[in-house]
Design a protein around this motif. Structure first.
Motif, PDB file in Angstrom:
ATOM      1  N   PRO A  84       1.069  -1.125  -0.035  1.00  0.00           N
ATOM      2  CA  PRO A  84       0.085  -0.052   0.003  1.00  0.00           C
ATOM      3  C   PRO A  84       0.928   1.251  -0.145  1.00  0.00           C
ATOM      4  CG  PRO A  84      -0.628  -1.800   1.673  1.00  0.00           C
ATOM      5  CD  PRO A  84       0.602  -2.284   1.166  1.00  0.00           C
ATOM      6  N   GLU A  85       2.062   1.117   0.628  1.00  0.00           N
ATOM      7  CA  GLU A  85       2.747   2.421   0.701  1.00  0.00           C
ATOM      8  C   GLU A  85       3.359   3.119  -0.484  1.00  0.00           C
ATOM      9  OE1 GLU A  85       5.182  -0.686   3.029  1.00  0.00           O
ATOM     10  OE2 GLU A  85       3.114  -0.283   2.264  1.00  0.00           O
ATOM     11  N   ALA A  86       3.332   2.012  -1.522  1.00  0.00           N
ATOM     12  CA  ALA A  86       3.771   2.565  -2.917  1.00  0.00           C
ATOM     13  C   ALA A  86       2.752   3.163  -3.721  1.00  0.00           C
ATOM     14  CB  ALA A  86       4.054   1.229  -3.583  1.00  0.00           C
ATOM     15  N   ASP A  87       1.530   3.110  -3.251  1.00  0.00           N
ATOM     16  CA  ASP A  87       0.251   3.678  -3.782  1.00  0.00           C
ATOM     17  C   ASP A  87       0.114   5.120  -3.455  1.00  0.00           C
ATOM     18  OD1 ASP A  87      -2.476   4.506  -4.513  1.00  0.00           O
ATOM     19  OD2 ASP A  87      -2.948   2.332  -4.390  1.00  0.00           O
ATOM     20  N   PRO A  88       0.139   6.069  -4.699  1.00  0.00           N
ATOM     21  CA  PRO A  88       0.059   7.528  -4.636  1.00  0.00           C
ATOM     22  C   PRO A  88      -1.150   7.883  -3.496  1.00  0.00           C
ATOM     23  CG  PRO A  88       0.374   7.010  -6.688  1.00  0.00           C
ATOM     24  CD  PRO A  88       0.272   5.693  -5.971  1.00  0.00           C
ATOM     25  N   ARG A  89      -2.194   6.914  -3.553  1.00  0.00           N
ATOM     26  CA  ARG A  89      -3.334   7.193  -2.821  1.00  0.00           C
ATOM     27  C   ARG A  89      -3.075   7.169  -1.147  1.00  0.00           C
ATOM     28  NH1 ARG A  89      -7.488   3.083  -4.987  1.00  0.00           N
ATOM     29  NH2 ARG A  89      -5.580   1.709  -4.674  1.00  0.00           N
ATOM     30  N   PHE A  90      -2.146   6.215  -0.953  1.00  0.00           N
ATOM     31  CA  PHE A  90      -1.722   6.100   0.558  1.00  0.00           C
ATOM     32  C   PHE A  90      -1.113   7.454   1.139  1.00  0.00           C
ATOM     33  CE2 PHE A  90       1.411   4.831   3.651  1.00  0.00           C
ATOM     34  CZ  PHE A  90       0.737   3.979   4.343  1.00  0.00           C
ATOM     35  N   HIS A  91      -0.355   8.095   0.343  1.00  0.00           N
ATOM     36  CA  HIS A  91       0.213   9.341   0.578  1.00  0.00           C
ATOM     37  C   HIS A  91      -0.958  10.584   0.847  1.00  0.00           C
ATOM     38  CE1 HIS A  91       4.223   8.180   0.570  1.00  0.00           C
ATOM     39  NE2 HIS A  91       3.914   7.442  -0.488  1.00  0.00           N
ATOM     40  N   GLN A  92      -1.861  10.305  -0.231  1.00  0.00           N
ATOM     41  CA  GLN A  92      -2.940  11.599   0.002  1.00  0.00           C
ATOM     42  C   GLN A  92      -3.918  11.122   1.137  1.00  0.00           C
ATOM     43  OE1 GLN A  92      -5.854  10.602  -3.152  1.00  0.00           O
ATOM     44  NE2 GLN A  92      -7.237  12.071  -2.724  1.00  0.00           N
ATOM     45  N   ASP A  98     -12.293   7.398   3.246  1.00  0.00           N
ATOM     46  CA  ASP A  98     -12.569   6.929   1.814  1.00  0.00           C
ATOM     47  C   ASP A  98     -11.466   6.415   1.048  1.00  0.00           C
ATOM     48  OD1 ASP A  98     -15.328   7.532   2.077  1.00  0.00           O
ATOM     49  OD2 ASP A  98     -15.622   9.249   1.206  1.00  0.00           O
ATOM     50  N   VAL A  99     -10.507   7.241   1.183  1.00  0.00           N
ATOM     51  CA  VAL A  99      -9.195   7.029   0.381  1.00  0.00           C
ATOM     52  C   VAL A  99      -8.535   5.559   0.794  1.00  0.00           C
ATOM     53  CG1 VAL A  99      -7.008   7.594  -0.531  1.00  0.00           C
ATOM     54  CG2 VAL A  99      -9.109   9.320  -0.365  1.00  0.00           C
ATOM     55  N   PHE A 100      -8.318   5.723   2.323  1.00  0.00           N
ATOM     56  CA  PHE A 100      -7.732   4.404   2.741  1.00  0.00           C
ATOM     57  C   PHE A 100      -8.752   3.112   2.742  1.00  0.00           C
ATOM     58  CE2 PHE A 100      -5.377   7.036   5.982  1.00  0.00           C
ATOM     59  CZ  PHE A 100      -4.225   6.505   5.914  1.00  0.00           C
ATOM     60  N   GLU A 101     -10.121   3.409   2.339  1.00  0.00           N
ATOM     61  CA  GLU A 101     -10.948   2.060   2.251  1.00  0.00           C
ATOM     62  C   GLU A 101     -10.879   1.741   0.931  1.00  0.00           C
ATOM     63  OE1 GLU A 101     -14.993   1.042   3.805  1.00  0.00           O
ATOM     64  OE2 GLU A 101     -15.099   2.948   2.282  1.00  0.00           O
ATOM     65  N   GLU A 102     -10.489   2.587   0.007  1.00  0.00           N
ATOM     66  CA  GLU A 102     -10.213   2.378  -1.610  1.00  0.00           C
ATOM     67  C   GLU A 102      -8.897   1.371  -1.523  1.00  0.00           C
ATOM     68  OE1 GLU A 102      -9.611   5.354  -4.343  1.00  0.00           O
ATOM     69  OE2 GLU A 102     -11.555   6.488  -3.674  1.00  0.00           O
ATOM     70  N   ILE A 103      -7.856   1.650  -0.843  1.00  0.00           N
ATOM     71  CA  ILE A 103      -6.621   0.935  -0.890  1.00  0.00           C
ATOM     72  C   ILE A 103      -7.010  -0.412  -0.101  1.00  0.00           C
ATOM     73  CG2 ILE A 103      -4.289   0.751  -0.045  1.00  0.00           C
ATOM     74  CD1 ILE A 103      -4.510   3.854  -0.067  1.00  0.00           C
ATOM     75  N   HIS A 128      -9.565  -2.193   0.107  1.00  0.00           N
ATOM     76  CA  HIS A 128     -10.379  -3.282  -0.776  1.00  0.00           C
ATOM     77  C   HIS A 128      -9.352  -4.114  -1.626  1.00  0.00           C
ATOM     78  CE1 HIS A 128     -14.351  -2.766   0.540  1.00  0.00           C
ATOM     79  NE2 HIS A 128     -14.287  -1.380   0.511  1.00  0.00           N
ATOM     80  N   GLU A 129      -8.204  -3.260  -1.893  1.00  0.00           N
ATOM     81  CA  GLU A 129      -7.268  -3.862  -3.044  1.00  0.00           C
ATOM     82  C   GLU A 129      -6.134  -4.608  -2.183  1.00  0.00           C
ATOM     83  OE1 GLU A 129      -6.420  -0.355  -5.330  1.00  0.00           O
ATOM     84  OE2 GLU A 129      -8.455  -0.063  -5.973  1.00  0.00           O
ATOM     85  N   THR A 130      -6.074  -4.520  -0.860  1.00  0.00           N
ATOM     86  CA  THR A 130      -4.733  -4.966  -0.382  1.00  0.00           C
ATOM     87  C   THR A 130      -5.264  -6.417   0.568  1.00  0.00           C
ATOM     88  OG1 THR A 130      -4.284  -2.688   0.039  1.00  0.00           O
ATOM     89  CG2 THR A 130      -3.224  -4.256   1.454  1.00  0.00           C
ATOM     90  N   ALA A 131      -4.426  -7.225   0.518  1.00  0.00           N
ATOM     91  CA  ALA A 131      -4.249  -8.453   1.105  1.00  0.00           C
ATOM     92  C   ALA A 131      -3.905  -8.548   2.405  1.00  0.00           C
ATOM     93  CB  ALA A 131      -3.613  -9.565   0.277  1.00  0.00           C
ATOM     94  N   ASP A 132      -4.048  -9.502   3.471  1.00  0.00           N
ATOM     95  CA  ASP A 132      -3.440  -9.521   4.746  1.00  0.00           C
ATOM     96  C   ASP A 132      -1.896  -9.857   4.664  1.00  0.00           C
ATOM     97  OD1 ASP A 132      -5.603  -8.910   6.589  1.00  0.00           O
ATOM     98  OD2 ASP A 132      -6.179 -11.155   6.414  1.00  0.00           O
TER      99      ASP A 132
END
Length: 118
Positions: free
Chosen positions: A2-10, A25-30, A32-36
């Motif tokens: 997740p930390e490589a995603d620009p949305r993470f910094h946003q 909202d932004v963390f939730e988007e990420i 949904h796309e992230t695994a444990d």
């Protein structure tokens, strides 16, 4: 990661500006796309944002529950830190939770923020 995603910094920027709903909202988007196991850490951060939103709206019971759940996820052994100082976040959240449990004002202590580890 997740930390490589620009949305993470946003999302971190929104969180640190106390724009709790937008950060959620932004963390939730990420999320949904992230695994444990990274997903659990993101969920803990999400729960802190929503707890803060509950506090803004006067829902101390909801904030208390979510702060407790967030700490459970963020302090879980092996929880990835996502490059963040989650120990400092947990300390802040623990202080706020303790004040809520004592029916005192959590705004007398530091507001949660997300900082990158140095």
């Amino acid at each position: 990661m997740p930390e490589a995603d620009p949305r993470f910094h946003q999302a971190i920027d929104l969180f640190n500006r106390h724009e709790w709903y937008a950060a959620h909202d932004v963390f939730e988007e990420i999320w949904h796309e992230t695994a444990d196991p990274e997903r659990r850490s993101l969920q803990g951060i999400l729960q802190v944002a929503v707890a803060q939103l509950h506090l803004q709206r006067g829902n101390t019971r909801g904030a208390t529950i979510l702060f407790g759940e967030a700490l459970g996820r963020l302090k879980r052994p092996g929880a990835p830190d996502l490059g963040l100082d989650l120990e400092a976040l947990c300390t802040c959240v623990s202080e706020r939770l303790k004040l809520l449990q004592l029916e005192q004002d959590p705004e007398t202590c530091t507001v949660p923020s997300l900082r990158f580890k140095t």
